[in-house]
Design a protein around this motif. Structure first.
Motif, PDB file in Angstrom:
ATOM      1  N   ILE A  73      39.822  51.797  34.214  1.00 27.26           N
ATOM      2  CA  ILE A  73      39.995  50.389  34.597  1.00 27.26           C
ATOM      3  C   ILE A  73      40.448  50.259  36.045  1.00 27.26           C
ATOM      4  N   LYS A  74      39.758  49.388  36.785  1.00 29.82           N
ATOM      5  CA  LYS A  74      40.162  49.115  38.172  1.00 29.82           C
ATOM      6  C   LYS A  74      40.614  47.672  38.276  1.00 29.82           C
ATOM      7  N   ASN A  75      41.769  47.468  38.877  1.00 28.86           N
ATOM      8  CA  ASN A  75      42.298  46.125  39.074  1.00 28.86           C
ATOM      9  C   ASN A  75      41.806  45.611  40.438  1.00 28.86           C
ATOM     10  N   VAL A  76      40.996  44.563  40.414  1.00 29.63           N
ATOM     11  CA  VAL A  76      40.393  44.079  41.667  1.00 29.63           C
ATOM     12  C   VAL A  76      40.590  42.567  41.802  1.00 29.63           C
ATOM     13  N   SER A  77      40.242  42.054  42.963  1.00 31.91           N
ATOM     14  CA  SER A  77      40.437  40.629  43.203  1.00 31.91           C
ATOM     15  C   SER A  77      39.290  39.829  42.584  1.00 31.91           C
ATOM     16  N   TRP A  78      39.624  38.744  41.915  1.00 26.51           N
ATOM     17  CA  TRP A  78      38.616  37.915  41.247  1.00 26.51           C
ATOM     18  C   TRP A  78      37.535  37.451  42.218  1.00 26.51           C
ATOM     19  N   ASP A  79      37.973  37.057  43.395  1.00 29.77           N
ATOM     20  CA  ASP A  79      37.048  36.452  44.341  1.00 29.77           C
ATOM     21  C   ASP A  79      35.913  37.394  44.742  1.00 29.77           C
ATOM     22  N   GLY A  80      36.176  38.703  44.742  1.00 27.18           N
ATOM     23  CA  GLY A  80      35.124  39.639  45.144  1.00 27.18           C
ATOM     24  C   GLY A  80      34.585  40.435  43.974  1.00 27.18           C
ATOM     25  N   ILE A  81      34.805  39.944  42.769  1.00 24.52           N
ATOM     26  CA  ILE A  81      34.554  40.791  41.594  1.00 24.52           C
ATOM     27  C   ILE A  81      33.057  41.038  41.355  1.00 24.52           C
ATOM     28  N   ILE A  82      32.213  40.050  41.633  1.00 28.24           N
ATOM     29  CA  ILE A  82      30.763  40.265  41.450  1.00 28.24           C
ATOM     30  C   ILE A  82      30.200  41.134  42.583  1.00 28.24           C
ATOM     31  N   PRO A  83      30.520  40.835  43.852  1.00 28.25           N
ATOM     32  CA  PRO A  83      30.078  41.750  44.922  1.00 28.25           C
ATOM     33  C   PRO A  83      30.496  43.203  44.662  1.00 28.25           C
TER      34      PRO A  83
END
Ligand code: ARG
Length: 255
Positions: A73-83
């Motif tokens: 699991i990687k915790n990432v920012s929602w705003d860039g989640i699709i890119p």
């Protein structure tokens, strides 16, 4: 002697190829999942254990177990989640993501794994907002690029509801702080997440009504990843049939 060397070389080559194959196999045995882990109860950091947990992540781990694949699991920012998905940083998004026509242009979604919808949250005791029309003249906080954002924007720009201001935040938990601090009058948010915030902050917030939209969450994959998508759908069906899904559901949503 030369012949021996040649045979030796061939053997070495074959062994190397075998090892390579194994390594490649190992690699396809991992599902790398991207999520924005500030969205309880779907994905969040367990402060005590330091682990990423939540309904989506438990479900994804169960899917991995079902498929005999490791889940990372990687915790990432929602705003860039699709890119981030498209550029290959992970191969699945499990992040309370609503299946929308717009997103379907860019990614593939798994079969829906849970039903949700948006609601309006106010401060406890505020009687002035009873539904979306009452957002006229009010300041509203949302998570940027969430369906809450898209829906509030649509109310304002297309439905003629004169929302005074839409404040957009990186984390889904920020709009609630903004509301608590009196900087906005309302939050538009996924109902299960609003409920979780109410429970952890008793007496502060009020949910205006039940959901005013219906949304389905799905896991998102790259369009090219059809094989993994089929496997995930198959595993999801198995977990729904054998009771594992219900167990996870009860853990996060049971009374
Ligand atoms: N369901 C909403 C959407 O798809 C919000 C999801 C936000 N998820 C998160 N982990 N922050 O836009």
């Amino acid at each position: 002697m030369k012949k021996l060397l040649f045979v030796g070389l061939i053997i070495a080559l074959v062994v190397m190829m075998g090892l390579n194959c194994l390594a490649a196999k190992k690699e396809t045995g991992v599902i790398v999942v991207g999520c924005d882990a500030a969205f309880p109860p779907f994905e969040y950091l367990d402060e005590e254990t330091g682990e990423l947990v939540g309904f989506d992540l438990d479900l994804m781990r169960a899917i991995g177990a079902e498929l005999g694949m490791k889940v990372e699991i990687k915790n990432v920012s929602w705003d860039g989640i699709i890119p981030g998905l498209l550029s290959g940083n992970y191969n699945v998004i499990a992040s309370g993501m609503t299946i929308t026509e717009e997103r379907k242009q860019v990614v593939n979604f798994s079969d829906p794994y849970i039903l949700a919808g948006l609601t309006i949250v106010t401060r406890a005791g505020d009687e002035s907002i009873k539904g979306p029309e009452d957002l006229a003249g009010k300041r509203v906080a949302v998570q940027i690029n969430s369906t809450g954002d898209l829906t509030a924007t649509e109310l304002q720009q297309e439905k003629g509801i004169k929302i005074a201001e839409i404040k957009r935040f990186t984390h889904a938990t920020d709009p609630f702080l903004e509301l608590k601090n009196g900087a906005v009058e309302a939050v538009v948010m996924d109902l299960p997440v609003a409920r979780a915030q109410m429970n952890t902050n008793p007496g502060i917030y009020k949910i205006v009504e039940e959901a005013f939209t219906t949304e389905e969450y799905g896991f998102a994959l790259r369009k090219s990843d059809t094989e993994l998508l089929a496997k995930i759908n198959q595993a999801l069906a198995t977990l729904k049939a054998n009771g594992t899904y219900d167990q996870i559901y009860q853990k996060y949503f049971g009374e």
